[in-house]
Design a protein around this motif. Structure first.
Motif, PDB file in Angstrom:
ATOM      1  N   UNK A 265       2.006  34.333 -17.018  1.00  0.00           N
ATOM      2  CA  UNK A 265       1.312  33.798 -16.290  1.00  0.00           C
ATOM      3  C   UNK A 265       0.299  32.682 -16.858  1.00  0.00           C
ATOM      4  N   UNK A 266      -0.295  33.130 -17.924  1.00  0.00           N
ATOM      5  CA  UNK A 266      -1.214  32.104 -18.450  1.00  0.00           C
ATOM      6  C   UNK A 266      -0.560  30.894 -19.089  1.00  0.00           C
ATOM      7  N   UNK A 267       0.558  31.261 -19.825  1.00  0.00           N
ATOM      8  CA  UNK A 267       1.369  30.033 -20.384  1.00  0.00           C
ATOM      9  C   UNK A 267       1.794  29.093 -19.223  1.00  0.00           C
ATOM     10  N   UNK A 268       2.544  29.770 -18.123  1.00  0.00           N
ATOM     11  CA  UNK A 268       2.665  28.855 -17.009  1.00  0.00           C
ATOM     12  C   UNK A 268       1.780  27.984 -16.360  1.00  0.00           C
ATOM     13  N   UNK A 269       0.782  28.394 -16.430  1.00  0.00           N
ATOM     14  CA  UNK A 269      -0.378  28.115 -15.502  1.00  0.00           C
ATOM     15  C   UNK A 269      -1.292  26.969 -16.323  1.00  0.00           C
ATOM     16  N   UNK A 270      -1.101  27.157 -17.603  1.00  0.00           N
ATOM     17  CA  UNK A 270      -2.006  26.149 -18.457  1.00  0.00           C
ATOM     18  C   UNK A 270      -1.245  25.309 -19.166  1.00  0.00           C
ATOM     19  N   UNK A 271      -1.397  23.953 -19.411  1.00  0.00           N
ATOM     20  CA  UNK A 271      -0.400  23.038 -19.853  1.00  0.00           C
ATOM     21  C   UNK A 271      -0.470  22.982 -21.451  1.00  0.00           C
ATOM     22  N   UNK A 272      -2.044  23.328 -21.833  1.00  0.00           N
ATOM     23  CA  UNK A 272      -2.468  23.439 -23.325  1.00  0.00           C
ATOM     24  C   UNK A 272      -1.646  24.524 -23.767  1.00  0.00           C
ATOM     25  N   UNK A 273      -1.566  25.758 -22.930  1.00  0.00           N
ATOM     26  CA  UNK A 273      -0.780  27.144 -23.504  1.00  0.00           C
ATOM     27  C   UNK A 273       0.444  26.832 -23.627  1.00  0.00           C
ATOM     28  N   UNK A 274       1.103  26.042 -22.688  1.00  0.00           N
ATOM     29  CA  UNK A 274       2.550  25.782 -22.736  1.00  0.00           C
ATOM     30  C   UNK A 274       3.087  25.110 -23.925  1.00  0.00           C
ATOM     31  N   UNK A 275       2.143  24.046 -24.214  1.00  0.00           N
ATOM     32  CA  UNK A 275       2.136  23.272 -25.562  1.00  0.00           C
ATOM     33  C   UNK A 275       2.135  23.948 -26.596  1.00  0.00           C
ATOM     34  N   UNK A 276       1.226  24.854 -26.817  1.00  0.00           N
ATOM     35  CA  UNK A 276       1.114  25.656 -28.292  1.00  0.00           C
ATOM     36  C   UNK A 276       2.238  26.762 -28.097  1.00  0.00           C
ATOM     37  N   UNK A 277       2.708  27.157 -26.992  1.00  0.00           N
ATOM     38  CA  UNK A 277       3.825  28.197 -27.002  1.00  0.00           C
ATOM     39  C   UNK A 277       5.231  27.619 -27.477  1.00  0.00           C
ATOM     40  N   UNK A 278       5.298  26.462 -27.022  1.00  0.00           N
ATOM     41  CA  UNK A 278       6.565  25.743 -27.503  1.00  0.00           C
ATOM     42  C   UNK A 278       6.520  25.455 -28.819  1.00  0.00           C
ATOM     43  N   UNK A 279       5.357  24.781 -29.094  1.00  0.00           N
ATOM     44  CA  UNK A 279       5.373  24.163 -30.580  1.00  0.00           C
ATOM     45  C   UNK A 279       5.500  25.597 -31.497  1.00  0.00           C
ATOM     46  N   UNK A 280       5.068  26.381 -31.359  1.00  0.00           N
ATOM     47  CA  UNK A 280       5.031  27.851 -31.979  1.00  0.00           C
ATOM     48  C   UNK A 280       6.721  28.186 -32.091  1.00  0.00           C
ATOM     49  N   UNK A 281       7.055  28.195 -30.951  1.00  0.00           N
ATOM     50  CA  UNK A 281       8.547  28.462 -31.029  1.00  0.00           C
ATOM     51  C   UNK A 281       9.446  27.536 -31.750  1.00  0.00           C
ATOM     52  N   UNK A 282       9.144  26.367 -31.801  1.00  0.00           N
ATOM     53  CA  UNK A 282       9.880  25.280 -32.516  1.00  0.00           C
ATOM     54  C   UNK A 282       9.750  25.500 -33.919  1.00  0.00           C
ATOM     55  N   UNK A 283       8.399  25.775 -34.172  1.00  0.00           N
ATOM     56  CA  UNK A 283       8.177  26.026 -35.830  1.00  0.00           C
ATOM     57  C   UNK A 283       9.090  27.197 -36.243  1.00  0.00           C
ATOM     58  N   UNK A 284       9.059  28.460 -35.446  1.00  0.00           N
ATOM     59  CA  UNK A 284       9.571  29.655 -35.890  1.00  0.00           C
ATOM     60  C   UNK A 284      11.289  29.431 -35.763  1.00  0.00           C
ATOM     61  N   UNK A 285      11.571  28.553 -34.743  1.00  0.00           N
ATOM     62  CA  UNK A 285      13.187  28.553 -34.923  1.00  0.00           C
ATOM     63  C   UNK A 285      13.377  27.694 -36.260  1.00  0.00           C
ATOM     64  N   UNK A 286      12.795  26.510 -36.491  1.00  0.00           N
ATOM     65  CA  UNK A 286      13.158  25.482 -37.517  1.00  0.00           C
ATOM     66  C   UNK A 286      12.926  26.400 -38.641  1.00  0.00           C
ATOM     67  N   UNK A 287      12.000  27.223 -38.846  1.00  0.00           N
ATOM     68  CA  UNK A 287      11.887  28.027 -40.183  1.00  0.00           C
ATOM     69  C   UNK A 287      13.168  28.985 -40.651  1.00  0.00           C
ATOM     70  N   UNK A 288      13.474  29.467 -39.379  1.00  0.00           N
ATOM     71  CA  UNK A 288      14.655  30.520 -39.157  1.00  0.00           C
ATOM     72  C   UNK A 288      16.064  29.542 -39.718  1.00  0.00           C
ATOM     73  N   UNK A 289      16.367  28.594 -39.055  1.00  0.00           N
ATOM     74  CA  UNK A 289      17.222  27.785 -39.497  1.00  0.00           C
ATOM     75  C   UNK A 289      17.301  27.110 -40.679  1.00  0.00           C
ATOM     76  N   UNK A 290      16.342  26.813 -41.425  1.00  0.00           N
ATOM     77  CA  UNK A 290      15.829  26.474 -42.670  1.00  0.00           C
ATOM     78  C   UNK A 290      16.245  27.588 -43.613  1.00  0.00           C
ATOM     79  N   UNK A 291      16.010  28.935 -43.051  1.00  0.00           N
ATOM     80  CA  UNK A 291      16.344  29.758 -44.328  1.00  0.00           C
ATOM     81  C   UNK A 291      17.589  30.198 -44.179  1.00  0.00           C
TER      82      UNK A 291
END
Length: 271
Positions: free
Chosen positions: A27-53
């Motif tokens: 609910x917090x991520x869905x209702x606040x744009x800042x939290x959405x941005x942080x969540x997706x940036x973290x997801x992209x960082x994690x996914x990118x590192x997994x692909x890189x490894x």
């Protein structure tokens, strides 16, 4: 199944806490744009590192195959390079090639004796014959001395019996490349007359006068030189481009005109 039910009953409060925490985070991520941005940036960082490894692991296990491709590509390019004639274009007809190249690997290497030899994993079944030149991407290694069906021994350039035609690249003055058995990384170029201007660092290449090596295959660079005043010739120390203690992949060079050249020279000498 009973163990799963027991686990849920035992940790029901903790599991309920995790469940409610995930819902509140959602609910917090869905209702606040800042939290959405942080969540997706973290997801992209994690996914990118997994692909890189994952890519690094895949690349590592594919290195052997890539090395084979590079060796074959080098073989093809050297076939072209050694068969370039100044007066015409590249001859692509394999029947007409003056030099043929076979790739191979060193399976035994000596460099600490006065008469050193290398053993290759290519032999008569691969059309390897005595007196064929052996080189790497950095320069010459030696000359094939004996062959069996599957293997070949090579007289190393680090052999006191070695005698290879070589020249100074920027002057075309040629002499004989020998070894005094003192250092594994330095050989000697002799019979260079005193009129030749020398400089430390000048490149030494094969002279192309022996029908074994093509002209201009790298050998090394001048480390120092001394003039023998008694016979007016230089003795030149040449630091090899090849690290003779760490070589693996090689190219075996055959001059397809060699037998014809030797027969003609023998007839001429007998006349």
């Amino acid at each position: 199944m009973q163990q799963i039910i027991n686990f849920v009953i035992r940790y029901k409060h903790f599991l309920l806490y995790i469940f409610l925490l995930m819902i509140s985070l959602g609910f917090t991520i869905q209702s606040h744009s800042y939290h959405q941005s942080s969540f997706f940036n973290s997801s992209n960082w994690l996914t990118g590192n997994i692909y890189n490894a994952s890519n690094s692991v895949t690349t590592y296990f594919g290195l052997t195959e890539e090395n084979k491709k590079l060796v074959e590509e080098n073989k093809r390019l050297r076939n072209i390079l050694f068969n370039i004639k100044q007066e015409d274009t590249i001859r692509l007809d394999s029947v007409a090639l003056a030099y043929t190249i076979t790739s191979g690997q060193i399976i035994n290497n000596n460099f600490a004796k006065a008469r050193n030899y290398l053993t290759l994993n290519k032999g008569e079944k691969d059309s390897i014959k005595p007196d064929m030149g052996v080189i790497t991407t950095k320069g010459i290694l030696g000359i094939v001395e004996n062959t069996s069906r599957n293997f070949a021994t090579v007289q190393s350039v680090l052999n006191e019996k070695s005698n290879i035609n070589a020249k100074i690249k920027n002057t075309d003055h040629f002499g004989s490349l020998v070894w005094n058995a003192k250092r594994y990384d330095v050989v000697q170029l002799v019979d260079i007359p005193r009129l030749v201007k020398l400089s430390v660092g000048d490149t030494i290449v094969t002279g192309g006068m022996s029908s074994i090596f093509p002209e201009n295959v790298l050998v090394g660079s001048i480390q120092k030189f001394d003039l023998d005043t008694s016979n007016s010739f230089y003795t030149i120390d040449v630091k090899l481009f090849n690290d003779m203690t760490n070589v693996k992949n090689v190219y075996i060079v055959q001059n397809t005109d060699r037998e014809e050249i030797l027969e003609l020279e023998a007839i001429t000498e007998d006349e």
